[in-house]
Design a protein around this motif. Structure first.
Motif, mmCIF file in Angstrom:
data_model
loop_
_atom_site.group_PDB
_atom_site.id
_atom_site.type_symbol
_atom_site.label_atom_id
_atom_site.label_comp_id
_atom_site.label_asym_id
_atom_site.label_seq_id
_atom_site.Cartn_x
_atom_site.Cartn_y
_atom_site.Cartn_z
ATOM 1 N N ILE A 19 0.844 -1.203 0.000
ATOM 2 C CA ILE A 19 0.000 0.000 0.000
ATOM 3 C C ILE A 19 0.876 1.249 0.000
ATOM 4 O O ILE A 19 0.720 2.139 -0.840
ATOM 5 C CB ILE A 19 -0.977 0.001 1.194
ATOM 6 N N THR A 20 1.797 1.319 0.944
ATOM 7 C CA THR A 20 2.650 2.502 1.049
ATOM 8 C C THR A 20 3.454 2.711 -0.230
ATOM 9 O O THR A 20 3.477 3.813 -0.792
ATOM 10 C CB THR A 20 3.607 2.382 2.260
ATOM 11 N N ARG A 21 4.088 1.647 -0.715
ATOM 12 C CA ARG A 21 4.904 1.763 -1.935
ATOM 13 C C ARG A 21 4.043 2.108 -3.149
ATOM 14 O O ARG A 21 4.423 2.933 -3.968
ATOM 15 C CB ARG A 21 5.670 0.466 -2.187
ATOM 16 N N GLY A 22 2.883 1.465 -3.250
ATOM 17 C CA GLY A 22 2.018 1.695 -4.405
ATOM 18 C C GLY A 22 1.446 3.098 -4.456
ATOM 19 O O GLY A 22 1.196 3.638 -5.535
ATOM 20 N N LEU A 23 1.231 3.696 -3.285
ATOM 21 C CA LEU A 23 0.733 5.068 -3.254
ATOM 22 C C LEU A 23 1.836 6.071 -3.554
ATOM 23 O O LEU A 23 1.582 7.137 -4.113
ATOM 24 C CB LEU A 23 0.094 5.378 -1.898
ATOM 25 N N LEU A 24 3.066 5.725 -3.192
ATOM 26 C CA LEU A 24 4.189 6.642 -3.403
ATOM 27 C C LEU A 24 4.820 6.529 -4.782
ATOM 28 O O LEU A 24 5.304 7.525 -5.327
ATOM 29 C CB LEU A 24 5.271 6.393 -2.344
ATOM 30 N N LEU A 25 4.835 5.317 -5.328
ATOM 31 C CA LEU A 25 5.591 5.069 -6.558
ATOM 32 C C LEU A 25 4.679 4.582 -7.678
ATOM 33 O O LEU A 25 4.020 3.555 -7.550
ATOM 34 C CB LEU A 25 6.678 4.016 -6.299
ATOM 35 N N TRP A 89 -4.150 -1.145 7.263
ATOM 36 C CA TRP A 89 -4.144 -0.653 5.887
ATOM 37 C C TRP A 89 -4.226 0.867 5.850
ATOM 38 O O TRP A 89 -3.526 1.511 5.068
ATOM 39 C CB TRP A 89 -5.293 -1.253 5.091
ATOM 40 N N ILE A 90 -5.071 1.448 6.693
ATOM 41 C CA ILE A 90 -5.206 2.911 6.725
ATOM 42 C C ILE A 90 -3.897 3.547 7.190
ATOM 43 O O ILE A 90 -3.433 4.534 6.613
ATOM 44 C CB ILE A 90 -6.382 3.357 7.614
ATOM 45 N N ARG A 91 -3.278 2.977 8.231
ATOM 46 C CA ARG A 91 -2.002 3.509 8.722
ATOM 47 C C ARG A 91 -0.920 3.419 7.638
ATOM 48 O O ARG A 91 -0.119 4.336 7.468
ATOM 49 C CB ARG A 91 -1.562 2.777 9.986
ATOM 50 N N ALA A 92 -0.909 2.309 6.907
ATOM 51 C CA ALA A 92 0.076 2.148 5.828
ATOM 52 C C ALA A 92 -0.140 3.195 4.741
ATOM 53 O O ALA A 92 0.813 3.767 4.215
ATOM 54 C CB ALA A 92 -0.022 0.743 5.235
ATOM 55 N N ALA A 93 -1.397 3.456 4.420
ATOM 56 C CA ALA A 93 -1.700 4.478 3.420
ATOM 57 C C ALA A 93 -1.310 5.861 3.923
ATOM 58 O O ALA A 93 -0.703 6.653 3.185
ATOM 59 C CB ALA A 93 -3.187 4.438 3.063
ATOM 60 N N ALA A 94 -1.640 6.150 5.175
ATOM 61 C CA ALA A 94 -1.318 7.456 5.749
ATOM 62 C C ALA A 94 0.191 7.679 5.834
ATOM 63 O O ALA A 94 0.655 8.820 5.769
ATOM 64 C CB ALA A 94 -1.959 7.594 7.130
ATOM 65 N N ALA A 95 0.964 6.593 5.935
ATOM 66 C CA ALA A 95 2.426 6.713 5.987
ATOM 67 C C ALA A 95 2.988 7.278 4.688
ATOM 68 O O ALA A 95 4.116 7.765 4.661
ATOM 69 C CB ALA A 95 3.057 5.354 6.284
#
Length: 128
Positions: A19-25, A89-95
């Motif tokens: 999630i974090t990587r996919g939102l950033l990259l 999942w929400i925390r990972a997205a917020a990161a």
């Protein structure tokens, strides 16, 4: 290069990191977010007893209020295991940082996972 994964391989996928990587990259990480990670999340949700409707609710909440509003939900899903999964999942997205486009992308991902859950449920019921 192998482009397909078996369900068993997806069960151990680190969805929060995806999630974090996919939102950033953009590119490969974003594609993985909406393919392998969405399927793995569907399996995790089913194991946690999380249905499509509660996840759709969270998606609409993220779309309307962003990560902050979603993090403030006292009970984002019914059941302790489902609640913790959604919070992770929400925390990972917020990161990935506060950003409207990322929030909308995450809401779209949640809606996709909810659709996969609903599709799998309908398919199982039709097979009975």
């Amino acid at each position: 290069m192998r482009t397909e994964r078996e369900d068993a391989e997806l069960l151990d996928l680190d969805v929060a990191t995806a999630i974090t990587r996919g939102l950033l990259l953009a590119g490969g990480p974003r594609q993985a977010l909406f393919t392998e990670a969405a399927i793995a999340a569907c399996h995790q949700a089913e194991r946690a007893g999380l249905g499509a409707y509660p996840l759709s609710f969270v998606a609409r909440h993220v779309r309307a209020g962003g990560f902050t509003a979603a993090l403030d939900l006292r009970e984002p899903a019914p059941g302790e295991q489902a609640r913790e999964l959604v919070r992770d999942w929400i925390r990972a997205a917020a990161a990935s940082g506060l950003d409207v486009s990322r929030e909308l992308l995450f809401a779209r991902w949640l809606a996709q996972v909810a659709a996969l859950i609903a599709l799998r449920r309908r398919t199982r019921e039709a097979a009975r």
